[in-house]
Design an enzyme around this catalytic site. Structure first.
Site, PDB file in Angstrom:
ATOM      1  N   ASP A 183      -5.976   8.724   9.882  1.00  0.00           N
ATOM      2  CA  ASP A 183      -4.626   8.312  10.249  1.00  0.00           C
ATOM      3  C   ASP A 183      -4.290   8.710  11.675  1.00  0.00           C
ATOM      4  O   ASP A 183      -4.624   9.806  12.127  1.00  0.00           O
ATOM      5  CB  ASP A 183      -3.604   8.943   9.299  1.00  0.00           C
ATOM      6  CG  ASP A 183      -3.734   8.421   7.885  1.00  0.00           C
ATOM      7  OD1 ASP A 183      -4.166   7.261   7.738  1.00  0.00           O
ATOM      8  OD2 ASP A 183      -3.409   9.150   6.932  1.00  0.00           O
ATOM      9  N   GLU A 236       0.859  -1.183   0.000  1.00  0.00           N
ATOM     10  CA  GLU A 236       0.000   0.000   0.000  1.00  0.00           C
ATOM     11  C   GLU A 236       0.896   1.233   0.000  1.00  0.00           C
ATOM     12  O   GLU A 236       1.621   1.487   0.950  1.00  0.00           O
ATOM     13  CB  GLU A 236      -0.887   0.046   1.245  1.00  0.00           C
ATOM     14  CG  GLU A 236      -2.003  -0.957   1.280  1.00  0.00           C
ATOM     15  CD  GLU A 236      -2.893  -0.731   2.493  1.00  0.00           C
ATOM     16  OE1 GLU A 236      -2.870   0.396   3.056  1.00  0.00           O
ATOM     17  OE2 GLU A 236      -3.579  -1.669   2.890  1.00  0.00           O
TER      18      GLU A 236
END
Length: 305
Positions: free
Chosen positions: A92, A81
């Site tokens: 995040d 990724e």
């Protein structure tokens, strides 16, 4: 050439336009098999879950970043990724936010991510890009899909894009043979999971818990149940991420999921080995990344033995 164009041309030459017309065919649809699904199927044939590793592109600096991705592949990561750093990364946690800010400050730009895609593909990994949709939308969906496919990209993970609003991306990904990876969470309804599974190509990303990314000391039982529910509505492959950070956790998740996604633990390793006052990563930072990757790979790939 369409049927009407053919008939007009024949008429201009005095040809006979009688008889059956030529049906128009769908244009621009790729017959390319799912690169991610193919890799997962190969590993499943060996009864091994995939190790999926995440790093932000451009981190810790533009020169080290492609080598970091190559290090992941050469030391056990099957699918990579490649994160596109974003100034407002709502999903995040602090580790990835720090790395993303560092990448942006070092001059990361979306145009350069295709170099990272090529590095992963040339090393033998399957390159995915994980991005907030706003970045792709403003770059241009068709433009991104074409450049990404040309660079050897496999597919796109879109954490903030739901299938109901992904019509342009679904069309572009079908045209270029790219995988579409949508997310499901423990509180997703069965109908929401069904829609995500029906529109995903490659795998469905099962978030192990609600909230932001980050390392956790323990995992709950919810991801196992989420994998079961997602398979029950027809998903071919289900991979689990968010919070998986140790070899023991990777082994646990790998015992029931098709793939194990690790991000923060890898990012943390590079952060620890990077001198923020220097122009590049410390020489031993990639060695540390290799060691962390190998430990996780051994546990994940051997989860069912």
């Amino acid at each position: 050439m369409s049927a009407n164009t053919v008939m007009d041309s024949m008429a201009a030459r005095g040809g006979d336009t009688a008889g059956p017309s030529i049906p128009e065919q769908p244009l621009g649809l790729s017959a390319r098999p799912s690169p991610t699904g193919s890799r997962l199927a190969t590993l499943a044939g060996r009864d091994e879950p995939a190790f999926i590793g995440y790093l932000p592109y451009g981190f810790p600096d533009p020169d080290t970043s492609p080598r970091a991705f190559e290090t992941l592949v050469r030391h056990g990561v099957d699918i990579v990724e490649i994160g596109l750093p974003y100034s407002d990364p709502v999903m995040d946690g602090p580790v990835i936010q720090t790395a993303s800010r560092q990448a942006i400050a070092a001059g990361e730009r979306i145009e350069g991510v295709f170099r990272a895609v090529q590095a992963v593909a040339q090393a033998g990994g399957v390159p995915l890009v994980m991005s907030y949709w706003n970045l792709i939308f403003h770059y241009g969906v068709e433009r991104f899909a074409a450049r990404f496919a040309d660079a050897g990209g496999a597919g796109l993970i879109t954490p903030d894009l739901i299938p109901d609003e992904a019509g342009e991306w679904i069309e572009a990904s079908d045209r270029h043979g790219l995988d579409r990876i949508f997310l499901v969470a423990p509180d997703s309804t069965d109908e929401r999971i069904r829609v995500a599974a029906a529109n995903s190509r490659g795998f469905v990303y099962a978030a192990s818990r609600m909230g932001v990314t980050g390392e956790r000391a323990t995992l709950s039982s919810s991801p196992r149940e989420l994998v079961r529910r997602t398979r029950a509505v027809g998903a071919d492959h289900v991979c689990v991420g968010i919070g998986v950070s140790t070899p023991a956790q990777g082994r646990e998740v790998g015992s029931y999921a098709d793939g194990v996604i690790v991000g923060s633990a890898l990012v943390h390793t590079l952060l620890d080995g990077h001198d923020s006052n220097a122009a590049s990563a410390r020489p031993n930072s990639l060695d540390a990344l290799a060691a962390t990757t190998e430990g996780l790979a051994e546990a994940i790939h051997g989860a069912r033995r």
